[in-house]
Structure formats: C-alpha cells, structure tokens
Write an enzyme that holds these catalytic residues in place. Structure first.
Site, PDB file in Angstrom:
ATOM      1  N   GLY A 155       0.791  -1.208   0.000  1.00  0.00           N
ATOM      2  CA  GLY A 155       0.071   0.478   0.539  1.00  0.00           C
ATOM      3  C   GLY A 155       1.227   0.764  -0.046  1.00  0.00           C
ATOM      4  O   GLY A 155       0.051   2.360   0.036  1.00  0.00           O
ATOM      5  N   TYR A 176      -2.777   0.968 -12.029  1.00  0.00           N
ATOM      6  CA  TYR A 176      -3.432   2.314 -11.857  1.00  0.00           C
ATOM      7  C   TYR A 176      -4.207   3.009 -11.484  1.00  0.00           C
ATOM      8  O   TYR A 176      -4.869   3.304 -10.165  1.00  0.00           O
ATOM      9  CB  TYR A 176      -2.578   3.374 -12.547  1.00  0.00           C
ATOM     10  CG  TYR A 176      -0.697   3.741 -12.573  1.00  0.00           C
ATOM     11  CD1 TYR A 176      -0.570   4.151 -11.500  1.00  0.00           C
ATOM     12  CD2 TYR A 176       0.025   3.236 -13.467  1.00  0.00           C
ATOM     13  CE1 TYR A 176       0.673   4.543 -10.663  1.00  0.00           C
ATOM     14  CE2 TYR A 176       1.501   3.478 -12.863  1.00  0.00           C
ATOM     15  CZ  TYR A 176       1.637   3.965 -11.727  1.00  0.00           C
ATOM     16  OH  TYR A 176       3.481   3.795 -11.977  1.00  0.00           O
ATOM     17  N   GLY A 190       2.909   2.660  -2.804  1.00  0.00           N
ATOM     18  CA  GLY A 190       2.159   3.491  -3.403  1.00  0.00           C
ATOM     19  C   GLY A 190       0.984   3.703  -3.943  1.00  0.00           C
ATOM     20  O   GLY A 190       1.012   5.371  -4.029  1.00  0.00           O
ATOM     21  N   LYS A 191      -0.336   3.472  -3.283  1.00  0.00           N
ATOM     22  CA  LYS A 191      -0.711   4.251  -3.325  1.00  0.00           C
ATOM     23  C   LYS A 191      -1.219   5.018  -1.902  1.00  0.00           C
ATOM     24  O   LYS A 191      -1.621   6.249  -2.299  1.00  0.00           O
ATOM     25  CB  LYS A 191      -2.564   2.969  -2.175  1.00  0.00           C
ATOM     26  CG  LYS A 191      -3.227   3.674  -2.368  1.00  0.00           C
ATOM     27  CD  LYS A 191      -5.135   2.496  -2.183  1.00  0.00           C
ATOM     28  CE  LYS A 191      -6.208   3.413  -2.675  1.00  0.00           C
ATOM     29  NZ  LYS A 191      -7.216   1.904  -2.114  1.00  0.00           N
TER      30      LYS A 191
END
Length: 131
Positions: A82, A113, A84-85
């Site tokens: 998580g 993405y 990157g999110k």
C-alpha cells in the site's frame, strides 16, 4: 513502520537505490542526473523504513491546474504493502482538488494505476527523450 516525508531531503544515492530495486526504468547509475531530478522536482514525497528509502513519488506541477507524476517507485521488497497508493494519496492532498494528476505508465504497471484511482486515456502524446 513506514514513515512519509514531503520534502527533498534525500540523496541521489538513496534515489538510485530505490530506482534500481523497484524495477522502474530510470538512469539510476547517473548520480549527477538523479541529483538534478531531485533539485528540479516541485514535490517529492518519500517513504522510509528507518533510514532506508523504500518509495518515492516525484512530481512537477503548477499547483493550480495540472501535475505530472514523473516517478512512482517502490522497492521490490516493499511492493504490495500500500505504499504506492499512500504516496499518491499524500500527493493528491498536497495538490488539492483543483489539480489533475497525470502520468505515463511503464508497461508492467498499466493494470496497477486504475486500482488506485487513475483513469486510462487514449489522448496522450509523447516526444521521447533521446537519452
């Protein structure tokens, strides 16, 4: 425990290591170029595990209408956690609701993405860099 920073307080060597370990195609061996990438970014949000850089979101923006997310890279050992999110969410919070966020995806990340809120478009154009 991962902690996040919204500043440019990282070295070209840190950036090189996260680029190399993430699988993203960047000139990770060219420390001088990486230093320029750090210095000329408008926003850098980084993720750290202790003193180790494990993720980066590096962006160019006018803070008013549009932001280009030029790098979203997560150390391979920290992917699917998580990070990157969270980096994208923190970037969006920094930018505000009136700024659109755009990026060019690596072929291996095209399916990622949409899962974190991006919509695909067929209206983009690129003049590729020469080196």
């Amino acid at each position: 425990m991962i902690h996040y920073q919204n500043d440019k307080n990282l070295s070209a060597q840190d950036l090189s290591q996260v680029f190399a370990s993430s699988g993203i195609k960047r000139p990770y061996q060219d420390l001088e170029r990486l230093q320029k990438m750090i210095e000329h970014a408008d926003i850098i949000i980084s993720a750290w595990d202790g003193n180790k850089l494990v993720g980066i979101a590096r962006a160019i923006t006018d803070y008013s209408y549009c932001c280009y997310l030029s790098d979203l890279a997560i150390d391979h050992d920290y992917q699917r956690l998580g990070i990157g999110k969270e980096l994208v969410e923190r970037l969006r919070q920094t930018l505000g609701a009136e700024v659109s966020l755009v990026l060019l995806s690596a072929p291996s990340a095209v399916d990622y993405y949409p899962r974190i809120g991006f919509a695909s478009t067929d209206k983009g154009f690129v003049i590729a860099r020469e080196r």
